[in-house]
Design a protein around this motif. Sequence first.
Motif, PDB file in Angstrom:
ATOM      1  N   PRO A   1       7.861   5.550  -1.778  1.00  0.00           N
ATOM      2  CA  PRO A   1       7.954   4.599  -2.997  1.00  0.00           C
ATOM      3  C   PRO A   1       7.158   3.386  -2.789  1.00  0.00           C
ATOM      4  N   LYS A   2       7.346   2.585  -1.711  1.00  0.00           N
ATOM      5  CA  LYS A   2       6.724   1.522  -1.518  1.00  0.00           C
ATOM      6  C   LYS A   2       5.219   1.444  -1.590  1.00  0.00           C
ATOM      7  N   LEU A   3       4.522   2.534  -0.987  1.00  0.00           N
ATOM      8  CA  LEU A   3       3.207   2.738  -1.066  1.00  0.00           C
ATOM      9  C   LEU A   3       2.696   2.798  -2.626  1.00  0.00           C
ATOM     10  N   LEU A   4       3.492   3.903  -3.305  1.00  0.00           N
ATOM     11  CA  LEU A   4       3.177   3.934  -4.747  1.00  0.00           C
ATOM     12  C   LEU A   4       3.299   2.880  -5.482  1.00  0.00           C
ATOM     13  N   ARG A   5       4.041   1.666  -5.258  1.00  0.00           N
ATOM     14  CA  ARG A   5       4.293   0.466  -6.013  1.00  0.00           C
ATOM     15  C   ARG A   5       3.245  -0.355  -5.569  1.00  0.00           C
ATOM     16  N   GLY A   6       2.516  -0.071  -4.431  1.00  0.00           N
ATOM     17  CA  GLY A   6       1.186  -0.840  -4.127  1.00  0.00           C
ATOM     18  C   GLY A   6       1.745  -2.144  -3.185  1.00  0.00           C
ATOM     19  N   TYR A   7       2.949  -1.822  -2.299  1.00  0.00           N
ATOM     20  CA  TYR A   7       3.430  -2.953  -1.384  1.00  0.00           C
ATOM     21  C   TYR A   7       2.503  -2.576  -0.091  1.00  0.00           C
ATOM     22  N   HIS A   8       1.824  -1.767   0.112  1.00  0.00           N
ATOM     23  CA  HIS A   8       0.888  -1.475   1.304  1.00  0.00           C
ATOM     24  C   HIS A   8      -0.539  -1.510   0.774  1.00  0.00           C
TER      25      HIS A   8
ATOM     26  N   PRO B   1      -1.357   4.504  -4.844  1.00  0.00           N
ATOM     27  CA  PRO B   1      -0.566   3.266  -5.313  1.00  0.00           C
ATOM     28  C   PRO B   1      -1.062   2.602  -6.656  1.00  0.00           C
ATOM     29  N   ALA B   2       0.066   2.024  -7.502  1.00  0.00           N
ATOM     30  CA  ALA B   2      -0.245   1.935  -8.849  1.00  0.00           C
ATOM     31  C   ALA B   2      -1.334   0.724  -8.800  1.00  0.00           C
TER      32      ALA B   2
END
Length: 194
Positions: free
Chosen positions: A116-123, A161-162
């Motif tokens: 979920p963090k990857l898909l939100r663009g955190y990485h 990622p978004a």
Amino acid sequence: RYNQPYCRLQAFEVDSSTRAKDFCQNISQRLNLRSSEGFSLFVKIADKVISVPEGDFFFDFVRHLTDWIKKARPSRDGSSLQFTYQVFFMKKLWTNTVPGKDRNADLIFHFHQELPKLLRGYHKCTKEEASRLAALVYRVRFGESKQELQAIPQMLRELVPADLIKIQNATDWKRSIVAAYNQDAGTLYLNDNI
């Protein structure tokens, strides 16, 4: 939606002298993790999720937490509020985490917590890395099935990622994800042989 073979409720015996650190070690042993390092207990009560300090006695922490919430939210009719709580065991610190070093931790925690963090663009990642990761996420979801490859443009939000989706059109994303998927054909991944 993803293959989560260990995503189930587990019962553990906890008494008044059980510290959070001991509880974490017991869980780690039962799940055959190499170490409990970086993992923590979290208590969800009302709308709060709070990490249990490892040196605290588990039940003392829960009692202090419920007392604090009762003070913060007094009942209107003067009756004593009762709260139920849930306990979660999750990765908290990632400093010494090396993907692939602990297969069970990767399968049970790392992938599911970080996707979920990857898909939100955190990485932060490049377009090429995003395509490769999207292919891996696709493989986790669908295995070796190529049937769903045609639907990649409709599921980009579940794969890419978004913050990167708009850097190229859906057809180009599909092309690069399929290429990465085909390049990794026959490779053993986390969800294989479970």
